[in-house]
Motif scaffolding. Structure first.
Motif, short mmCIF file in Angstrom:
data_model
loop_
_atom_site.label_atom_id
_atom_site.label_comp_id
_atom_site.label_asym_id
_atom_site.label_seq_id
_atom_site.Cartn_x
_atom_site.Cartn_y
_atom_site.Cartn_z
N UNK B 161 0.83 -1.20 0.00
CA UNK B 161 0.00 0.00 0.00
C UNK B 161 0.87 1.25 0.00
N UNK B 162 1.93 1.21 0.79
CA UNK B 162 2.82 2.37 0.85
C UNK B 162 3.49 2.62 -0.51
N UNK B 164 2.47 1.69 -3.38
CA UNK B 164 1.43 2.12 -4.30
C UNK B 164 1.13 3.60 -4.13
N UNK B 165 1.06 4.04 -2.88
CA UNK B 165 0.79 5.45 -2.64
C UNK B 165 1.90 6.34 -3.16
N UNK B 166 3.13 5.94 -2.88
CA UNK B 166 4.25 6.76 -3.35
C UNK B 166 4.28 6.83 -4.87
#
Lengths: 205, 205
Positions: B161-162, B164-166
């Motif tokens: 998730x991290x 993907x967010x970045x």
DNA sequence: CAAGCATAGTCATCGATGTTGAATTTCTCG
DNA sequence: CGAGAAATTCAACATCGATGACTATGCTTG
């Protein structure tokens, strides 16, 4: 002019009396975008729900993207995240922000609208702009500035990107290990990373 | 039958000789999805680029989503991220993974395909499945398992998730403070958080 | 109070899109 | 050789977002 026409309503033309059609359209659009997302929402459907001709929707809002923008741009609960900075110590802003952010996602009023914006972020330019604004000027940057953080722009963007990633996985994609957590547990895992991005050493040894 | 028809090719019917049309369609689809994204890619356009009737594309792949799936599902460079676990110490997997991941995004071959998948993640079910698979079974979970992490599923999903967010912020949305960083600097900021999710204490005091 | 412009509203239509069904030709296998 | 499977095209459908012409009401100004 002619006397032949009976009571049949003449089609074109403005309706007499006060008009709240624009508001009706916006309300119908909000519902549809929140419930069906950007792609599945159709201008014709919104028009039908508002009891109006599809062309009028475009007359008012210019395009489907313009309608989305008008319907979902200003979300006061989301913007209110900024106030968290003044309500406590910067040293525990991480937990407070994480908790409030996840609450917003699970709120029956705000959640569906955030979902609509994130789901549309790659299809509608205005939605993309809203997400970007969240990570910068509108929410995260004021927040970082309010606690006097150094490199505020960078910290804001990193925090925003992280929150976006978590929300995408948990609420949009429904990735099992994250979606299965109850909110309290999720906050427990998310808060330290938010805190690190806001006040921690960004480049530890 | 009749002798009237000249050299004009008869329309319908299978072409004589060996057939590589399916591969041509797939290649055209990969190019179009990578360059224009899911929404702007049209079945008719892909068919035109492959010199084929649009209906044939659907005969082969069933739907636009099926075409996307066939064109972009298997991305060996991305899957190869898993091998990072065996090439060094778990204690610096964070930096190595962060660096390699961002390299993939900036690679002229792999980057556009990852962009296509992420941009389509909210419009095409198959793209959504690909991103989910990345965060779980396909890449992040094997990685977490390979270093013997506890709560492997949760760590995998959080790390995915991290990342993907970045990537969404830096490469898809182009959020200025992140997009302006050179890759080396970005790795510096991202790596510690990746490391934390993989091997750190998920719930520090 | 009338003239005139902005606003609200409808309709018909355009070009494009994803998808389907029938028809036709070639290949493959018994 | 004959039958079924595969490959290929065409024509058509239902929708969609968008445009332009047109009409009727409201508001502002002389």
């Amino acid at each position: 002019m002619t006397m032949l026409e009976g009571v049949t309503t003449r089609p074109g033309g403005r309706r007499p009396g006060a008009t709240r059609t624009r508001v009706d359209i916006l309300a119908a659009a909000q519902r549809s975008f929140a419930e069906h997302g950007y792609v599945l929402t159709t201008i014709r459907g919104v028009a039908r729900a508002a009891g109006v001709d599809p062309a009028l929707v475009l007359q008012f809002f210019g395009s489907k993207d313009g309608l989305f923008d008008a319907a979902l741009r200003d979300d006061p609960p989301v913007r209110a995240l900024v106030t968290l900075a003044g309500e406590g110590d910067p040293s525990d802003l991480g937990p407070r922000l994480a908790a409030r952010y996840l609450e917003l996602w699970e709120d029956p009023h705000t959640g569906p609208r955030m979902l609509a914006v994130v789901r549309a972020a790659t299809a509608a330019p205005s939605a993309s702009a809203m997400v970007t604004a969240f990570m910068t000027d509108e929410v995260m940057l004021p927040l970082a500035r309010a606690i006097g953080a150094d490199q505020a722009e960078l910290r804001a963007a990193l925090t925003g990107a992280y929150l976006f990633g978590v929300a995408s996985a948990r609420y949009v994609l429904g990735v099992a290990p994250l979606a299965a957590l109850d909110r309290e547990a999720a906050v427990t895992y998310v808060a330290p990373v938010v805190q690190h991005h806001l006040t921690g050493d960004l480049t530890p040894p």
